[in-house]
Design an enzyme around this catalytic site. Structure first.
Site, PDB file in Angstrom:
ATOM      1  N   PRO A 235      -5.461   1.523   5.678  1.00 30.25           N
ATOM      2  CA  PRO A 235      -5.921   2.487   6.690  1.00 30.25           C
ATOM      3  C   PRO A 235      -7.344   2.999   6.502  1.00 30.25           C
ATOM      4  O   PRO A 235      -7.759   3.913   7.192  1.00 30.25           O
ATOM      5  CB  PRO A 235      -4.926   3.636   6.536  1.00 30.25           C
ATOM      6  CG  PRO A 235      -4.601   3.632   5.075  1.00 30.25           C
ATOM      7  CD  PRO A 235      -4.618   2.177   4.649  1.00 30.25           C
ATOM      8  N   CYS A 353      -1.042  -3.298  -4.955  1.00 32.94           N
ATOM      9  CA  CYS A 353      -0.218  -2.164  -5.412  1.00 32.94           C
ATOM     10  C   CYS A 353       1.141  -2.699  -5.856  1.00 32.94           C
ATOM     11  O   CYS A 353       2.183  -2.139  -5.541  1.00 32.94           O
ATOM     12  CB  CYS A 353      -0.094  -1.090  -4.340  1.00 32.94           C
ATOM     13  SG  CYS A 353       0.533  -1.666  -2.751  1.00 32.94           S
TER      14      CYS A 353
END
Length: 411
Positions: A235, A353
């Site tokens: 984002p 991640c």
């Protein structure tokens, strides 16, 4: 059905458990209580334990059309075992939801199961249950024989809220927070708050971003003379951070999803940034690329997200072993493609991640084996575990699970 706290929580739980959809895609009403979200996240977080407990008390599995009642019992079990809500109220309110589901016959069953869980609570809580799917449980234990307890504990704990402070805003004095030495702009809040209660949030005073993610931009070390690609940028947390560190650089922000790119645009506008150009396209293709080679590339690769389960507990239900193989293949394609766009002497920072080796150090080992014009630059940060290649952080209080490797292209 009345739109009360537990009814709404049940809808969200059904959305994940039965419909196999991401929790982030569930449409909560505008005014949703913190209690509703805590019930949803808690039930999903402890789903595997709760499911074993509830299933063990049923004489036979419910029919497919009645699995909403099974989810209702999971919601009740969570309240009894893991919340501070008064148990008699939890049971009473949960049982009565069966009426709203037009299944009054289920009230007796739900009540009996929840009462038994209430009686067995102390025994249940003394039994070790990591509340992870079996395949992931085995993989993490095998990969981290000395750290798996920490990983499972963190995955079943709510993560703290961490901010990245903009260097041109001074809001430090207003925050009840802890500093992170390795990430100078990071502040770990001692208590989560509504972002719109943060001073000048709408003017770009900060970005909600975990400490691990805040290391990407400094590791890439952007310069004002650089042409930088942020692939898979949405984002926009790392994108805007790159701009903060090198406001005169030229940044190309790429993402394949139009809706996610809108979020990047919103963040660019909130920070009043002028040096970022957005492109919609796939990082494994070149049809979006104008042909100019980049000085720096940040690849925050699509991954299993197994390092951020504490923030997205539905990963434990939705991710399957076959997904990992597909992601590893996609990461390889993206890496190979982006490498052709990097200038000789340029740097590519690979990030995920994930805490799974095949997405991280194994992926980089294979890349280095296949690309003789690539060398690894060792990361010397006081952060994470040293891997064969790159650095691997496992989830801990201050940091999400994250992986970084820095690759340099030979001249």
């Amino acid at each position: 059905m009345e739109n009360n706290t537990r009814v709404l929580a049940l809808k969200a739980i059904i959305w994940v458990v039965l419909e196999k959809k991401s929790l982030s895609a569930f449409a909560y009403p505008q005014e949703v209580s913190a209690l509703t979200k805590s019930l949803v996240f808690g039930t999903i977080r402890f789903y595997h334990q709760l499911n074993d407990v509830v299933s063990g008390l049923l004489k036979h599995s419910l029919e497919k059309q009645d699995l909403d009642i099974h989810c209702l019992m999971l919601l009740g079990a969570y309240q009894i075992l893991h919340s501070n809500i008064a148990q008699h109220a939890s049971i009473y309110e949960t049982v009565n939801i069966a009426d709203g589901l037009d299944k009054p016959w289920a009230k007796k069953l739900v009540n009996a199961v929840l009462r038994q869980i209430q009686r067995d609570k102390d025994t249940i809580l003394t039994q070790t249950h990591y509340s992870h799917p079996t395949w992931l449980l085995k993989k993490i234990k095998q990969t981290y024989p000395d750290n798996f307890e920490q990983i499972f504990t963190q995955n079943n704990t709510q993560a703290p809220m961490t901010l990245r402070l903009h260097p041109q805003h001074n809001i430090d004095t207003y925050l009840d927070a802890t500093n992170l030495k390795v990430a100078p702009q990071a502040r770990v809040l001692n208590q989560a708050i509504d972002v719109y209660h943060i001073q000048d949030f709408d003017k770009g005073s900060c970005f909600v971003q975990d400490g691990s993610a805040q290391l990407a931009a400094p590791l890439l070390n952007p310069k004002n003379t650089d042409l930088i690609l942020d692939a898979c940028c949405a984002p926009g947390g790392k994108t805007t951070h790159l701009s903060e560190l090198a406001p005169l650089s030229k940044i190309v922000a790429l993402d394949s999803d139009a809706d996610r790119l809108k979020r990047v645009q919103e963040n660019i506008e909130r920070f009043n940034i002028k040096n970022i150009t957005l492109f919609q396209g796939k990082a494994q293709t070149q049809d979006w690329w104008g042909g100019q080679h980049f000085d720096k590339i940040l690849l925050d690769a699509p991954c299993s997200a197994t390092g951020v389960i504490r923030r997205h507990p539905d990963i434990k239900l939705l991710r399957k072993p076959k997904d990992i193989s597909a992601l590893v293949a996609l990461q390889k394609d993206i890496l190979n493609n982006l490498w052709t766009m990097l200038k000789p002497g340029g740097t590519l920072l690979y990030a995920t991640c994930s805490i799974l080796k095949n997405e991280n150090e194994d992926q980089i080992a294979q890349f280095l084996h296949n690309h003789l014009d690539a060398i690894e630059e060792k990361i010397t940060l006081d952060w994470g575990l040293d891997a064969t290649h790159g650095k691997q952080q496992i989830p801990c209080y201050e940091f999400d699970g994250f992986y970084y490797a820095t690759l340099k292209k030979l001249m």
